[in-house]
Design an enzyme around this catalytic site. Structure first.
Site, PDB file in Angstrom:
ATOM      1  N   LYS A  28      -9.133  21.987 -10.167  1.00  0.00           N
ATOM      2  CA  LYS A  28      -9.156  20.611 -10.651  1.00  0.00           C
ATOM      3  C   LYS A  28     -10.603  20.137 -10.679  1.00  0.00           C
ATOM      4  CE  LYS A  28      -7.935  16.924  -8.047  1.00  0.00           C
ATOM      5  NZ  LYS A  28      -9.113  16.044  -8.191  1.00  0.00           N
ATOM      6  N   ASP A  57     -10.735  17.909  -2.416  1.00  0.00           N
ATOM      7  CA  ASP A  57     -12.029  17.676  -1.771  1.00  0.00           C
ATOM      8  C   ASP A  57     -11.951  16.448  -0.857  1.00  0.00           C
ATOM      9  OD1 ASP A  57     -11.950  15.706  -3.674  1.00  0.00           O
ATOM     10  OD2 ASP A  57     -13.965  16.064  -4.453  1.00  0.00           O
ATOM     11  N   SER A  58     -10.789  15.795  -0.848  1.00  0.00           N
ATOM     12  CA  SER A  58     -10.542  14.736   0.144  1.00  0.00           C
ATOM     13  C   SER A  58     -10.620  15.319   1.555  1.00  0.00           C
ATOM     14  CB  SER A  58      -9.174  14.081  -0.090  1.00  0.00           C
ATOM     15  OG  SER A  58      -8.169  15.056  -0.256  1.00  0.00           O
ATOM     16  N   GLU A  87     -13.130  16.473 -11.849  1.00  0.00           N
ATOM     17  CA  GLU A  87     -13.074  15.036 -12.138  1.00  0.00           C
ATOM     18  C   GLU A  87     -13.837  14.689 -13.408  1.00  0.00           C
ATOM     19  OE1 GLU A  87     -14.203  12.598  -8.790  1.00  0.00           O
ATOM     20  OE2 GLU A  87     -12.784  13.594  -7.449  1.00  0.00           O
ATOM     21  N   ASP A  94      -9.940  22.317  -5.602  1.00  0.00           N
ATOM     22  CA  ASP A  94     -10.649  21.161  -6.151  1.00  0.00           C
ATOM     23  C   ASP A  94     -12.126  21.505  -6.237  1.00  0.00           C
ATOM     24  OD1 ASP A  94     -10.501  18.615  -7.119  1.00  0.00           O
ATOM     25  OD2 ASP A  94     -10.231  17.640  -5.172  1.00  0.00           O
ATOM     26  N   GLU A 130      -5.648   8.481 -11.211  1.00  0.00           N
ATOM     27  CA  GLU A 130      -5.771   7.823  -9.900  1.00  0.00           C
ATOM     28  C   GLU A 130      -6.119   6.341 -10.025  1.00  0.00           C
ATOM     29  OE1 GLU A 130      -8.123   9.925  -7.023  1.00  0.00           O
ATOM     30  OE2 GLU A 130      -8.027   8.284  -5.579  1.00  0.00           O
TER      31      GLU A 130
HETATM   32  O1  KIV Z   1      -9.076  15.384  -3.366  1.00  0.00           O
HETATM   33  C1  KIV Z   1      -7.957  14.895  -3.484  1.00  0.00           C
HETATM   34  O2  KIV Z   1      -7.178  14.790  -2.523  1.00  0.00           O
HETATM   35  C2  KIV Z   1      -7.568  14.407  -4.793  1.00  0.00           C
HETATM   36  C3  KIV Z   1      -6.287  13.654  -4.883  1.00  0.00           C
HETATM   37  C4  KIV Z   1      -6.517  12.268  -4.446  1.00  0.00           C
HETATM   38  C5  KIV Z   1      -5.693  13.729  -6.237  1.00  0.00           C
HETATM   39  O3  KIV Z   1      -8.272  14.580  -5.732  1.00  0.00           O
END
Ligand code: KIV
Length: 284
Positions: free
Chosen positions: A119, A50-51, A121, A89, A188
């Site tokens: 993934k 989600d970055s 959080e 994500d 992280e």
């Molecule tokens: O969204 C992302 O890129 C991440 C990484 C920093 C692990 O969660």
């Protein structure tokens, strides 16, 4: 795109690397060329993070990207990445409020974008969400330490776990995620020693980003390691290229050529048979 999760076979390939003591290479990607580059460069797994909110879409925080936006990017990466797993994500707001929402969102990443795992959080209240998604047959990767989806101010990106209680909580969260069924855990921005303690305690692969060198693998954001973007970098980023400067320079040189009419040259265009051209001129 309907593609069932290969997760059941593909995520254990990370465990196999871990067991052989071979560091796992995870990189983010957000589009077709990025996915091709990640796979051709020999990454073991690709995260469509989600970055993308910051790196690709220009939002201020990762809290602003939607499932629909991330799915478009994830499908592009899936078209590019053929032989290694990809992880979707789950964005902010797509899983926190109920198990049903979490499973429905995770299913979209598998069914509509061909993800092998998702993934999410956090631990604590998120542990039932992990259990529910795993029970639905979708592998889950956890994420502890700095949780970007919880950051609302620029100073919120500092390291976590430098105080005793917070460090203990992060180690406990990582263990709880493993117990809840996570196939791997991302850690992280924590002190290297805390990254090591987590890697020592967990049996599933621990993938660090700013968590020292003793974790089972490392993940970096594609744009950060390529220098593809502007702005301050986190302390843990190592830049292997200066893509932004390289691309600005290339576009600048092309603009100079356009303005001086040296682009395009004769070889960069199409010809026409002189007789045909004469006929065109005659009939105009
Ligand atoms: O969204 C992302 O890129 C991440 C990484 C920093 C692990 O969660």
């Amino acid at each position: 795109m309907s593609r069932s999760a290969r997760g059941a076979e593909s995520i254990p390939s990370l465990a196999a690397l871990q067991q052989r003591g071979v560091p796992i290479v995870m990189i983010t990607a957000y589009d077709y060329p990025g996915g091709r580059i990640a796979e051709q460069a020999g990454a073991d797994i690709v995260l469509v993070g989600d970055s993308a909110a910051n790196t690709v879409l220009g939002y201020a925080t990762t809290r602003e990207i939607s499932v629909d936006e991330l799915l478009v990017l994830t499908r592009a990466v899936r078209r590019a990445v053929r032989n290694i797993p990809i992880v979707g994500d789950l964005p902010f707001g797509s899983y926190e409020s109920s198990d049903e929402l979490a499973v429905a969102s995770a299913r979209r990443f598998v069914d509509e974008a061909g993800c092998d795992a998702v993934k999410l959080e956090g631990a604590g209240d998120m542990l039932p969400r992990v259990r529910a998604i795993v029970a639905a047959g979708i592998p889950v990767i956890g994420h502890v330490g700095l949780l970007p989806q919880s950051v609302t101010t620029p100073d919120g990106y500092r390291a976590r776990g430098r105080e005793v209680e917070q460090a203990l909580a992060i180690v406990a969260d990582a263990s709880a995620l493993e117990e809840a069924g996570c196939a791997a855990v991302v850690v992280e921005a924590v002190p290297s020693e805390i990254g090591t303690l987590i890697a020592e305690r967990l049996t599933v692969p621990v993938i660090g980003i700013g968590a020292g060198s003793a974790t089972d693998g490392q993940v970096l954001v594609y744009h950060d390691l390529l220098g593809y973007g502007e702005g301050r970098q986190a302390k843990f980023v190592r830049r292997y290229a200066a893509a932004h400067e390289l691309f600005v320079d290339a576009v600048q040189r092309w603009a100079i050529d356009v303005r001086s009419r040296s682009f395009p040259n004769a070889d960069e265009g199409y010809g026409i048979d002189p007789v045909a051209l004469e006929e065109v001129r005659r009939r105009l």
